[in-house]
Scaffold this active site. Structure first.
Site, PDB file in Angstrom:
ATOM      1  CB  THR A 187      -0.884  -0.030   1.263  1.00  7.92           C
ATOM      2  OG1 THR A 187      -1.651  -1.222   1.237  1.00  7.92           O
ATOM      3  CG2 THR A 187      -1.825   1.164   1.320  1.00  7.92           C
ATOM      4  CB  SER A 214       2.736   7.526  -2.652  1.00  9.29           C
ATOM      5  OG  SER A 214       3.778   7.596  -1.716  1.00  9.29           O
ATOM      6  CB  THR A 215       6.807   3.835  -3.038  1.00  5.07           C
ATOM      7  OG1 THR A 215       6.968   4.937  -2.132  1.00  5.07           O
ATOM      8  CG2 THR A 215       8.094   3.633  -3.813  1.00  5.07           C
ATOM      9  CB  ALA A 218       9.020   0.712   4.609  1.00  5.25           C
ATOM     10  CG  ASP A 219       5.370   4.520   7.208  1.00  5.79           C
ATOM     11  OD1 ASP A 219       5.035   5.240   6.247  1.00  5.79           O
ATOM     12  OD2 ASP A 219       4.624   3.667   7.699  1.00  5.79           O
ATOM     13  N   GLY A 223       2.810   1.192   8.381  1.00  6.36           N
ATOM     14  CA  GLY A 223       1.483   1.423   8.940  1.00  6.36           C
ATOM     15  C   GLY A 223       1.070   2.876   9.019  1.00  6.36           C
ATOM     16  N   GLY A 224       1.887   3.755   8.439  1.00  3.73           N
ATOM     17  CA  GLY A 224       1.495   5.159   8.384  1.00  3.73           C
ATOM     18  C   GLY A 224       0.141   5.331   7.711  1.00  3.73           C
ATOM     19  N   GLY A 225      -0.110   4.457   6.746  1.00  5.65           N
ATOM     20  CA  GLY A 225      -1.401   4.513   6.062  1.00  5.65           C
ATOM     21  C   GLY A 225      -2.463   3.653   6.740  1.00  5.65           C
ATOM     22  CD  GLU A 277       1.035  -2.005   4.571  1.00  8.96           C
ATOM     23  OE1 GLU A 277       0.833  -1.149   3.708  1.00  8.96           O
ATOM     24  OE2 GLU A 277       1.588  -1.745   5.664  1.00  8.96           O
TER      25      GLU A 277
END
Ligand code: ABF
Length: 220
Positions: A25, A27-28, A82-83, A94-96, A102
């Site tokens: 999940t 934007s990348t 990844a964050d 898990g920022g999203g 995941e």
């Protein structure tokens, strides 16, 4: 060119005909999915397992065929964002808010690839708040427990309301700043009733593809 785009597209090159592909999940990974959709037009045949409702929506728009995790044996390769990532290839995700699916998809995968830009690479995990997915029934008690443990918890709010995950849980973000002992913290979080999952990904990823200054670094 965008470093996220470079990393995301490069990861798609690891996909082979007939594979079951875990789709992360963010934007990348979006760029990975766009590249996969072009490859499908050129004859590639794969099936994909999605890690979130947002990824499902994008995959459907791009014509990527999806299957349920329960309907496949092993996933051949999972590509996710990844964050934060450290030099041991442990990370925070898990920022999203999609950390539970995941992680479930990642641990069912033969190979796990993360795609990031260089801003995600850190010496020590923890500056990015660590997301913990919790059972709504007990969220206030878990919040208190985290406060007592000096983990600086904050219940995640979205548009003035509690953030709700795809599996109908809440997220508590831990503003730890420096996670000195990620392995111990992982064990501790795993042992708290009401904690469904957390965003510490320890010993899960095989390869990190980093987009940096318009070029690539690949770390195994
Ligand atoms: C998901 O998307 C999350 O685990 C992580 O929070 C994020 C990745 O960030 P980006 O949108 O920068 O790729 O994978």
């Amino acid at each position: 060119m965008d470093d996220k785009k470079i990393a995301g597209e490069r990861a798609a090159e690891l996909i082979r005909d007939g594979m079951i592909v875990g789709l992360g999940t963010g934007s990348t990974v979006y760029y990975t999915m766009k590249r996969i959709s072009q490859m499908l037009e050129n004859g590639l045949k794969i099936k994909a397992v999605s890690t979130s409702s947002s990824t499902t929506t994008i995959a459907q728009k791009l014509g990527i065929p999806l299957v349920d995790l329960n309907d496949v044996g092993k996933i051949d390769i999972t590509i996710d964002g990844a964050d934060e990532v450290d030099s041991s290839l442990n990370g925070i995700k898990g920022g999203g808010g999609a950390l539970l699916y995941e992680k479930l998809v990642a641990i069912s995968s033969e190979k796990v690839i993360w795609v990031v830009d260089s801003s995600k690479i850190v010496n020590q995990l923890g500056e990015f708040p660590l997301p913990v997915e919790v059972i709504p029934f007990a969220y206030n008690h878990i919040l208190t427990k985290f406060k007592d443990m000096n983990l600086n918890p904050r219940l995640r709010i979205n548009n003035g309301d509690f953030f709700i995950t795809d599996s109908q849980h809440y997220i508590i973000d831990l503003y730890i700043n420096k996670i000195e002992y990620p392995y111990e913290l992982e064990k501790t979080l795993n042992s708290i009733p009401g904690v469904v999952e957390h965003g510490l990904f320890i010993n899960i990823v095989d390869t990190v593809i980093i987009g940096k200054d318009n070029s690539l670094e690949i770390v195994n």
